[in-house]
Design an enzyme around this catalytic site. Structure first.
Site, PDB file in Angstrom:
ATOM      1  N   GLU A  35       0.845  -1.203   0.000  1.00  0.00           N
ATOM      2  CA  GLU A  35       0.000   0.000   0.000  1.00  0.00           C
ATOM      3  C   GLU A  35       0.876   1.247   0.000  1.00  0.00           C
ATOM      4  O   GLU A  35       1.815   1.356   0.779  1.00  0.00           O
ATOM      5  CB  GLU A  35      -0.907  -0.031   1.245  1.00  0.00           C
ATOM      6  CG  GLU A  35      -1.619   1.250   1.569  1.00  0.00           C
ATOM      7  CD  GLU A  35      -2.523   1.784   0.452  1.00  0.00           C
ATOM      8  OE1 GLU A  35      -3.283   1.011  -0.150  1.00  0.00           O
ATOM      9  OE2 GLU A  35      -2.420   3.009   0.176  1.00  0.00           O
ATOM     10  N   GLN A  36       0.504   2.200  -0.873  1.00  0.00           N
ATOM     11  CA  GLN A  36       1.327   3.415  -0.970  1.00  0.00           C
ATOM     12  C   GLN A  36       1.225   4.307   0.267  1.00  0.00           C
ATOM     13  O   GLN A  36       2.188   4.986   0.626  1.00  0.00           O
ATOM     14  CB  GLN A  36       0.953   4.205  -2.218  1.00  0.00           C
ATOM     15  CG  GLN A  36      -0.461   4.750  -2.212  1.00  0.00           C
ATOM     16  CD  GLN A  36      -0.823   5.458  -3.510  1.00  0.00           C
ATOM     17  OE1 GLN A  36      -0.039   5.494  -4.443  1.00  0.00           O
ATOM     18  NE2 GLN A  36      -2.016   6.018  -3.574  1.00  0.00           N
ATOM     19  N   HIS A  48     -22.520   2.018   2.263  1.00  0.00           N
ATOM     20  CA  HIS A  48     -23.519   0.951   2.436  1.00  0.00           C
ATOM     21  C   HIS A  48     -22.817  -0.381   2.179  1.00  0.00           C
ATOM     22  O   HIS A  48     -22.031  -0.477   1.233  1.00  0.00           O
ATOM     23  CB  HIS A  48     -24.622   1.028   1.384  1.00  0.00           C
ATOM     24  CG  HIS A  48     -25.456   2.258   1.421  1.00  0.00           C
ATOM     25  ND1 HIS A  48     -26.827   2.206   1.455  1.00  0.00           N
ATOM     26  CD2 HIS A  48     -25.136   3.570   1.401  1.00  0.00           C
ATOM     27  CE1 HIS A  48     -27.319   3.437   1.444  1.00  0.00           C
ATOM     28  NE2 HIS A  48     -26.300   4.287   1.416  1.00  0.00           N
ATOM     29  N   TYR A 217     -27.768   8.980   5.668  1.00  0.00           N
ATOM     30  CA  TYR A 217     -27.911   7.771   6.481  1.00  0.00           C
ATOM     31  C   TYR A 217     -27.061   7.811   7.744  1.00  0.00           C
ATOM     32  O   TYR A 217     -26.100   8.573   7.833  1.00  0.00           O
ATOM     33  CB  TYR A 217     -27.605   6.511   5.682  1.00  0.00           C
ATOM     34  CG  TYR A 217     -26.290   6.458   4.938  1.00  0.00           C
ATOM     35  CD1 TYR A 217     -26.170   6.977   3.647  1.00  0.00           C
ATOM     36  CD2 TYR A 217     -25.170   5.847   5.508  1.00  0.00           C
ATOM     37  CE1 TYR A 217     -24.977   6.894   2.952  1.00  0.00           C
ATOM     38  CE2 TYR A 217     -23.973   5.757   4.802  1.00  0.00           C
ATOM     39  CZ  TYR A 217     -23.881   6.287   3.528  1.00  0.00           C
ATOM     40  OH  TYR A 217     -22.693   6.207   2.837  1.00  0.00           O
ATOM     41  N   ASP A 296     -12.166  -0.915  -8.437  1.00  0.00           N
ATOM     42  CA  ASP A 296     -12.169   0.316  -9.239  1.00  0.00           C
ATOM     43  C   ASP A 296     -11.084   0.316 -10.308  1.00  0.00           C
ATOM     44  O   ASP A 296     -11.186   1.034 -11.297  1.00  0.00           O
ATOM     45  CB  ASP A 296     -11.970   1.545  -8.327  1.00  0.00           C
ATOM     46  CG  ASP A 296     -13.272   2.025  -7.702  1.00  0.00           C
ATOM     47  OD1 ASP A 296     -14.281   1.305  -7.792  1.00  0.00           O
ATOM     48  OD2 ASP A 296     -13.273   3.126  -7.103  1.00  0.00           O
ATOM     49  N   CYS A 310     -18.650  -2.773  -2.885  1.00  0.00           N
ATOM     50  CA  CYS A 310     -19.227  -4.129  -2.806  1.00  0.00           C
ATOM     51  C   CYS A 310     -18.762  -4.964  -3.999  1.00  0.00           C
ATOM     52  O   CYS A 310     -18.430  -6.147  -3.851  1.00  0.00           O
ATOM     53  CB  CYS A 310     -20.750  -4.044  -2.740  1.00  0.00           C
ATOM     54  SG  CYS A 310     -21.359  -3.364  -1.182  1.00  0.00           S
TER      55      CYS A 310
HETATM   56  P1  FAD Z   1      -9.671   1.963  -3.552  1.00  0.00           P
HETATM   57  O1  FAD Z   1     -10.585   1.943  -2.379  1.00  0.00           O
HETATM   58  O2  FAD Z   1      -9.515   3.238  -4.318  1.00  0.00           O
HETATM   59  O3  FAD Z   1      -8.248   1.469  -3.052  1.00  0.00           O
HETATM   60  C1  FAD Z   1      -7.093   1.539  -3.856  1.00  0.00           C
HETATM   61  C2  FAD Z   1      -5.875   1.483  -2.924  1.00  0.00           C
HETATM   62  O4  FAD Z   1      -4.701   1.327  -3.713  1.00  0.00           O
HETATM   63  C3  FAD Z   1      -5.692   2.751  -2.105  1.00  0.00           C
HETATM   64  O5  FAD Z   1      -5.498   2.424  -0.751  1.00  0.00           O
HETATM   65  C4  FAD Z   1      -4.474   3.415  -2.740  1.00  0.00           C
HETATM   66  O6  FAD Z   1      -3.721   4.179  -1.815  1.00  0.00           O
HETATM   67  C5  FAD Z   1      -3.702   2.188  -3.233  1.00  0.00           C
HETATM   68  N1  FAD Z   1      -2.793   2.462  -4.362  1.00  0.00           N
HETATM   69  C6  FAD Z   1      -3.062   3.148  -5.496  1.00  0.00           C
HETATM   70  N2  FAD Z   1      -1.990   3.178  -6.317  1.00  0.00           N
HETATM   71  C7  FAD Z   1      -1.011   2.473  -5.677  1.00  0.00           C
HETATM   72  C8  FAD Z   1       0.345   2.150  -6.021  1.00  0.00           C
HETATM   73  N3  FAD Z   1       0.916   2.554  -7.194  1.00  0.00           N
HETATM   74  N4  FAD Z   1       1.084   1.421  -5.145  1.00  0.00           N
HETATM   75  C9  FAD Z   1       0.525   0.996  -3.968  1.00  0.00           C
HETATM   76  N5  FAD Z   1      -0.743   1.289  -3.587  1.00  0.00           N
HETATM   77  C10 FAD Z   1      -1.513   2.016  -4.438  1.00  0.00           C
HETATM   78  N6  FAD Z   1     -19.224   1.733  -2.643  1.00  0.00           N
HETATM   79  C11 FAD Z   1     -20.076   0.930  -1.963  1.00  0.00           C
HETATM   80  O7  FAD Z   1     -20.006  -0.291  -2.071  1.00  0.00           O
HETATM   81  N7  FAD Z   1     -21.054   1.474  -1.142  1.00  0.00           N
HETATM   82  C12 FAD Z   1     -21.189   2.834  -0.992  1.00  0.00           C
HETATM   83  O8  FAD Z   1     -22.066   3.295  -0.256  1.00  0.00           O
HETATM   84  C13 FAD Z   1     -20.278   3.699  -1.702  1.00  0.00           C
HETATM   85  N8  FAD Z   1     -20.367   5.054  -1.575  1.00  0.00           N
HETATM   86  C14 FAD Z   1     -19.463   5.845  -2.249  1.00  0.00           C
HETATM   87  C15 FAD Z   1     -19.560   7.243  -2.131  1.00  0.00           C
HETATM   88  C16 FAD Z   1     -18.675   8.066  -2.811  1.00  0.00           C
HETATM   89  C17 FAD Z   1     -18.815   9.557  -2.699  1.00  0.00           C
HETATM   90  C18 FAD Z   1     -17.638   7.494  -3.615  1.00  0.00           C
HETATM   91  C19 FAD Z   1     -16.637   8.372  -4.348  1.00  0.00           C
HETATM   92  C20 FAD Z   1     -17.537   6.111  -3.737  1.00  0.00           C
HETATM   93  C21 FAD Z   1     -18.451   5.275  -3.070  1.00  0.00           C
HETATM   94  N9  FAD Z   1     -18.399   3.881  -3.194  1.00  0.00           N
HETATM   95  C22 FAD Z   1     -19.288   3.082  -2.527  1.00  0.00           C
HETATM   96  C23 FAD Z   1     -17.408   3.270  -4.106  1.00  0.00           C
HETATM   97  C24 FAD Z   1     -16.179   2.806  -3.386  1.00  0.00           C
HETATM   98  O9  FAD Z   1     -15.632   3.814  -2.587  1.00  0.00           O
HETATM   99  C25 FAD Z   1     -15.132   2.321  -4.385  1.00  0.00           C
HETATM  100  O10 FAD Z   1     -15.725   1.551  -5.385  1.00  0.00           O
HETATM  101  C26 FAD Z   1     -14.114   1.452  -3.631  1.00  0.00           C
HETATM  102  O11 FAD Z   1     -13.393   2.247  -2.732  1.00  0.00           O
HETATM  103  C27 FAD Z   1     -13.175   0.740  -4.596  1.00  0.00           C
HETATM  104  O12 FAD Z   1     -12.307  -0.077  -3.853  1.00  0.00           O
HETATM  105  P2  FAD Z   1     -10.895  -0.496  -4.440  1.00  0.00           P
HETATM  106  O13 FAD Z   1     -10.267  -1.330  -3.380  1.00  0.00           O
HETATM  107  O14 FAD Z   1     -11.057  -1.030  -5.798  1.00  0.00           O
HETATM  108  O15 FAD Z   1     -10.096   0.880  -4.631  1.00  0.00           O
END
Ligand code: FAD
Length: 380
Positions: A35-36, A48, A217, A296, A310
């Site tokens: 993790e960065q 949620h 919520y 994402d 989710c």
């Molecule tokens: P992320 O959570 O973005 O994690 C990526 C990680 O990788 C980070 O910790 C980052 O620091 C790390 N990283 C990036 N590049 C590097 C690198 N080069 N080297 C090492 N580490 C790195 N989803 C729901 O299910 N329910 C909800 O209610 C909901 N509400 C939301 C509300 C808002 C306003 C937003 C913006 C999003 C919401 N989401 C919700 C969506 C959710 O936040 C994202 O889909 C989710 O965080 C994606 O998870 P992830 O692990 O794929 O990516």
């Protein structure tokens, strides 16, 4: 510098990466997560978590703890922002437990993530490791981190979010597209809310013209914290920063003169930030060679269905199941089954989330919430 050799490197310990790491470890893989960030903090936002994902937390051993911390709304209400008329009342609460097989919770995302990270074997989570380069070699992938460390991994899981470096390696550089929407996020002052004497429902989405909305919520089991996130169409995102400060005045300008509960919510707003929502079209491939994407990195979406994280966690569960079935040696078969199992569902959720129609009017959400990523059949 010496190179460390491991089987699986997960890049990114966000909500999806932490879930993948927990499940890989539970399944006996030699996995590490990089993790960065130097550490995680409790950023002010809620999330949620549907029954579809609480079933995965059951597998990880976190379901009860998250259920204890989070709020358990009996309904997802959709209401007209001006008149307060109910457009839909979607049953959750006990109904979710019996019909969908697990609770539906809303929770502070920092609290949830802290539980996820704490549950990991601490010697396998490596902070301050920003991936800056990767080289695919004959039998492994050489990862180079900004701190100078080098790791050779047989497989690499890109859980590194919307600006994923692993995605860029697979598909070339391409910035995500601004979706034309922003969200304001605020934790509101509970004392001020209570002083209004009004009823703040545990899970309610208020709607205006052009699908502008406020999703409000509770984020704690005892209802002591209340949060909202908006969705507002705008012309552009002119800022360099990932988010900027907003204000109660801006909220009043957009949502003022609405239903009394909305007005009170805005009155109780002290600090509010504004975030751009980014997007990508569905990717043409999810994996190549020894690299595979989830969350994402793979299918970012506007957050209006409350299922982005989710989907990341569902991806993690299905990917680990696939790897467990084939073993690491046959990783190409595992990645293939993973993508074929996940692609349609993740793309459907991405499409509906971007359209911002979810639960606005009565509909049956069972296809999302009743799904069981731990036991559902894998693609054949
Ligand atoms: P992320 O959570 O973005 O994690 C990526 C990680 O990788 C980070 O910790 C980052 O620091 C790390 N990283 C990036 N590049 C590097 C690198 N080069 N080297 C090492 N580490 C790195 N989803 C729901 O299910 N329910 C909800 O209610 C909901 N509400 C939301 C509300 C808002 C306003 C937003 C913006 C999003 C919401 N989401 C919700 C969506 C959710 O936040 C994202 O889909 C989710 O965080 C994606 O998870 P992830 O692990 O794929 O990516």
């Amino acid at each position: 510098m010496e190179t460390t050799h491991i089987d699986i490197a997960v890049i990114g310990a966000g909500l999806g990466g932490a879930a993948a790491m927990a499940l890989l470890d539970k399944s006996g893989f030699d996995a590490h997560v990089f993790e960065q960030a130097e550490a995680f903090s409790r950023l002010g936002a809620g999330i949620h978590v549907g029954p579809n994902v609480m079933k995965i937390f059951r597998e990880i051993g976190l379901e009860d703890r998250l259920a204890e911390i989070g709020s358990h709304p009996d309904y997802w209400f959709s209401r007209d922002g001006r008149t307060g008329d109910y457009r839909s009342k979607i049953k959750l609460g006990d109904f979710a437990k019996t019909e969908y097989g697990a609770p539906y919770i809303t929770i502070h995302r920092g609290d949830m993530h802290a539980e996820q990270v704490e549950a990991l074997p601490q010697d396998r989570i490596h902070y301050d490791h920003r991936l800056v380069d990767l080289e695919e070699r004959e039998g492994d992938v050489l990862l180079t981190f900004a701190n100078g460390h080098r790791v050779a991994a047989r497989l690499v899981i890109g859980a590194d979010g919307i600006n994923s470096m692993i995605r860029e390696k697979l598909l070339g550089p391409e910035k995500p597209r601004f979706s034309g929407w922003v969200g304001h996020r605020a934790l509101v002052n509970m004392d001020k809310l209570r002083a209004s004497g009004l009823d703040f429902e545990p899970c309610v989405k208020w709607w205006w013209e052009q699908s502008r909305h406020i999703m409000a919520y509770a984020t704690k089991n005892d209802q002591s914290e209340y949060y909202y996130v908006t969705g507002v169409p705008v012309d552009s995102w002119p800022h360099e920063a990932g988010w900027v400060d907003s204000s109660r005045e801006e909220m009043e300008a957009i949502f003022g003169n609405s239903h009394p509960v909305v007005n009170a919510l805005i009155d109780a707003t002290e600090t509010v930030t504004k975030w751009p929502f980014w997007n990508r079209d569905p990717l043409s491939l999810w994996s190549q060679g020894r690299l595979c994407l989830l969350g994402d990195a793979c299918h970012p979406m506007r957050p209006h269905m409350a299922q982005g994280a989710c989907m990341a966690i569902e991806d993690a569960a299905v990917l680990v199941r696939c790897l467990s079935e084939t073993g690491i040696g046959d990783y190409r078969a595992a990645f293939d089954v993973y993508e074929r199992t996940r692609r349609d569902r993740a793309t459907k959720v991405q499409t509906i989330s971007n359209a911002n129609t979810w639960l606005k009017d009565p509909e049956d959400p069972a296809w999302v919430y009743a799904y069981d990523p731990i036991h559902a059949p894998l693609a054949t």
